[in-house]
Design a protein around this motif. Structure first.
Motif, PDB file in Angstrom:
ATOM      1  N   PRO A  29      -3.079  17.589  -2.700  1.00 54.81           N
ATOM      2  CA  PRO A  29      -4.255  17.171  -3.464  1.00 54.81           C
ATOM      3  C   PRO A  29      -3.937  16.368  -4.718  1.00 54.81           C
ATOM      4  O   PRO A  29      -4.850  15.876  -5.372  1.00 54.81           O
ATOM      5  N   ASN A  30      -2.662  16.184  -5.023  1.00 58.45           N
ATOM      6  CA  ASN A  30      -2.295  15.354  -6.173  1.00 58.45           C
ATOM      7  C   ASN A  30      -1.665  14.033  -5.743  1.00 58.45           C
ATOM      8  O   ASN A  30      -0.965  13.380  -6.504  1.00 58.45           O
ATOM      9  N   LYS A  31      -1.950  13.612  -4.506  1.00 58.87           N
ATOM     10  CA  LYS A  31      -1.547  12.307  -3.988  1.00 58.87           C
ATOM     11  C   LYS A  31      -2.767  11.671  -3.338  1.00 58.87           C
ATOM     12  O   LYS A  31      -3.538  12.338  -2.649  1.00 58.87           O
ATOM     13  N   GLY A  32      -2.953  10.383  -3.556  1.00 57.61           N
ATOM     14  CA  GLY A  32      -4.074   9.678  -2.950  1.00 57.61           C
ATOM     15  C   GLY A  32      -3.627   8.358  -2.364  1.00 57.61           C
ATOM     16  O   GLY A  32      -2.547   7.842  -2.702  1.00 57.61           O
ATOM     17  N   LEU A  33      -4.443   7.807  -1.496  1.00 55.88           N
ATOM     18  CA  LEU A  33      -4.141   6.537  -0.839  1.00 55.88           C
ATOM     19  C   LEU A  33      -5.252   5.550  -1.147  1.00 55.88           C
ATOM     20  O   LEU A  33      -6.408   5.784  -0.790  1.00 55.88           O
ATOM     21  N   LEU A  34      -4.895   4.464  -1.814  1.00 53.07           N
ATOM     22  CA  LEU A  34      -5.845   3.398  -2.127  1.00 53.07           C
ATOM     23  C   LEU A  34      -5.815   2.383  -0.997  1.00 53.07           C
ATOM     24  O   LEU A  34      -4.772   1.797  -0.710  1.00 53.07           O
ATOM     25  N   ILE A  35      -6.956   2.201  -0.347  1.00 55.58           N
ATOM     26  CA  ILE A  35      -7.064   1.265   0.769  1.00 55.58           C
ATOM     27  C   ILE A  35      -7.902   0.073   0.310  1.00 55.58           C
ATOM     28  O   ILE A  35      -9.086   0.227   0.009  1.00 55.58           O
ATOM     29  N   PRO A  36      -7.300  -1.113   0.250  1.00 57.51           N
ATOM     30  CA  PRO A  36      -8.070  -2.295  -0.156  1.00 57.51           C
ATOM     31  C   PRO A  36      -9.008  -2.741   0.966  1.00 57.51           C
ATOM     32  O   PRO A  36      -8.896  -2.284   2.106  1.00 57.51           O
ATOM     33  N   CYS A  37      -9.913  -3.639   0.637  1.00 57.33           N
ATOM     34  CA  CYS A  37     -10.789  -4.197   1.668  1.00 57.33           C
ATOM     35  C   CYS A  37      -9.935  -5.022   2.637  1.00 57.33           C
ATOM     36  O   CYS A  37      -8.821  -5.420   2.317  1.00 57.33           O
ATOM     37  N   ILE A  47       0.861  -1.181   0.000  1.00 58.56           N
ATOM     38  CA  ILE A  47       0.000   0.000   0.000  1.00 58.56           C
ATOM     39  C   ILE A  47       0.894   1.227   0.000  1.00 58.56           C
ATOM     40  O   ILE A  47       1.789   1.355   0.839  1.00 58.56           O
ATOM     41  N   GLU A  48       0.671   2.104  -0.946  1.00 53.41           N
ATOM     42  CA  GLU A  48       1.492   3.309  -1.048  1.00 53.41           C
ATOM     43  C   GLU A  48       0.669   4.452  -1.616  1.00 53.41           C
ATOM     44  O   GLU A  48      -0.390   4.238  -2.209  1.00 53.41           O
ATOM     45  N   LEU A  49       1.187   5.657  -1.411  1.00 51.99           N
ATOM     46  CA  LEU A  49       0.535   6.823  -1.987  1.00 51.99           C
ATOM     47  C   LEU A  49       0.630   6.752  -3.503  1.00 51.99           C
ATOM     48  O   LEU A  49       1.633   6.299  -4.056  1.00 51.99           O
ATOM     49  N   ARG A  50      -0.428   7.173  -4.164  1.00 49.46           N
ATOM     50  CA  ARG A  50      -0.465   7.184  -5.628  1.00 49.46           C
ATOM     51  C   ARG A  50      -0.487   8.621  -6.119  1.00 49.46           C
ATOM     52  O   ARG A  50      -1.187   9.465  -5.569  1.00 49.46           O
ATOM     53  N   ASP A  51       0.283   8.850  -7.178  1.00 49.28           N
ATOM     54  CA  ASP A  51       0.265  10.167  -7.814  1.00 49.28           C
ATOM     55  C   ASP A  51      -1.020  10.339  -8.605  1.00 49.28           C
ATOM     56  O   ASP A  51      -1.439   9.442  -9.336  1.00 49.28           O
ATOM     57  N   ILE A  52      -1.623  11.498  -8.454  1.00 47.60           N
ATOM     58  CA  ILE A  52      -2.779  11.889  -9.260  1.00 47.60           C
ATOM     59  C   ILE A  52      -2.238  12.877 -10.298  1.00 47.60           C
ATOM     60  O   ILE A  52      -1.563  13.843  -9.927  1.00 47.60           O
ATOM     61  N   PRO A  53      -2.476  12.620 -11.572  1.00 48.53           N
ATOM     62  CA  PRO A  53      -1.930  13.524 -12.592  1.00 48.53           C
ATOM     63  C   PRO A  53      -2.286  14.983 -12.300  1.00 48.53           C
ATOM     64  O   PRO A  53      -3.416  15.309 -11.935  1.00 48.53           O
ATOM     65  N   LYS A  54      -1.280  15.848 -12.443  1.00 42.41           N
ATOM     66  CA  LYS A  54      -1.450  17.271 -12.190  1.00 42.41           C
ATOM     67  C   LYS A  54      -1.119  18.035 -13.461  1.00 42.41           C
ATOM     68  O   LYS A  54      -0.062  17.840 -14.052  1.00 42.41           O
TER      69      LYS A  54
END
Length: 139
Positions: A90-98, A9-16
């Motif tokens: 605001p250009n980084k997100g965290l994907l949390i799986p179930c 699990i890691e931070l994901r870049d959101i295109p800016k």
């Protein structure tokens, strides 16, 4: 449910997209960034800095969190170990799986947390007791 490795699990870049004329930035979330169809969107705001949000896990729901403004910490727990992520851009997100316990804490003044989730609200999908979560992880 077996333990999910928190190292995956890691931070994901959101295109800016940066406006060349100084009008500000634009970020875009499209299908290739999040591995599910978004079925619900909500956001947290005006959270006191000493409050903790979350405090649960989901059996099926996946979640993508973004700090639209300000900052906060997301503490993830797989039943064996914990890992903390600070969301503050605001250009980084965290994907949390179930199957992951999550707590949101240390909200800065003016923090806004956007949540893009894979399922509509279903109380049956929640695990709200940590001891129940630990048992769920061992199944």
């Amino acid at each position: 449910m077996s333990y999910i490795n928190l190292k995956n699990i890691e931070l994901r870049d959101i295109p800016k997209i940066i406006a060349q004329d100084g009008r500000g930035n634009l970020s875009v979330i499209e299908k290739d960034l999040i591995p599910y169809d978004i079925k619900r969107v909500y956001y947290l705001y005006d959270v006191p800095s000493d409050s903790i949000r979350g405090g649960h896990a989901h059996k099926e729901l996946q979640q993508f969190l973004i700090a639209l403004s300000g900052s906060f910490d997301v503490v993830l727990d797989n039943g064996k170990e914990r890992k903390t992520f600070t969301l503050n851009r605001p250009n980084k997100g965290l994907l949390i799986p179930c199957g992951i316990w999550r707590e949101l804490e240390n909200f800065s003044a003016g923090a806004v947390c956007l949540s893009l989730v894979s399922e509509v609200y279903d109380e049956e999908d929640y695990i709200r007791d940590y001891d129940d979560f630990k048992l769920y992880c061992k199944d």
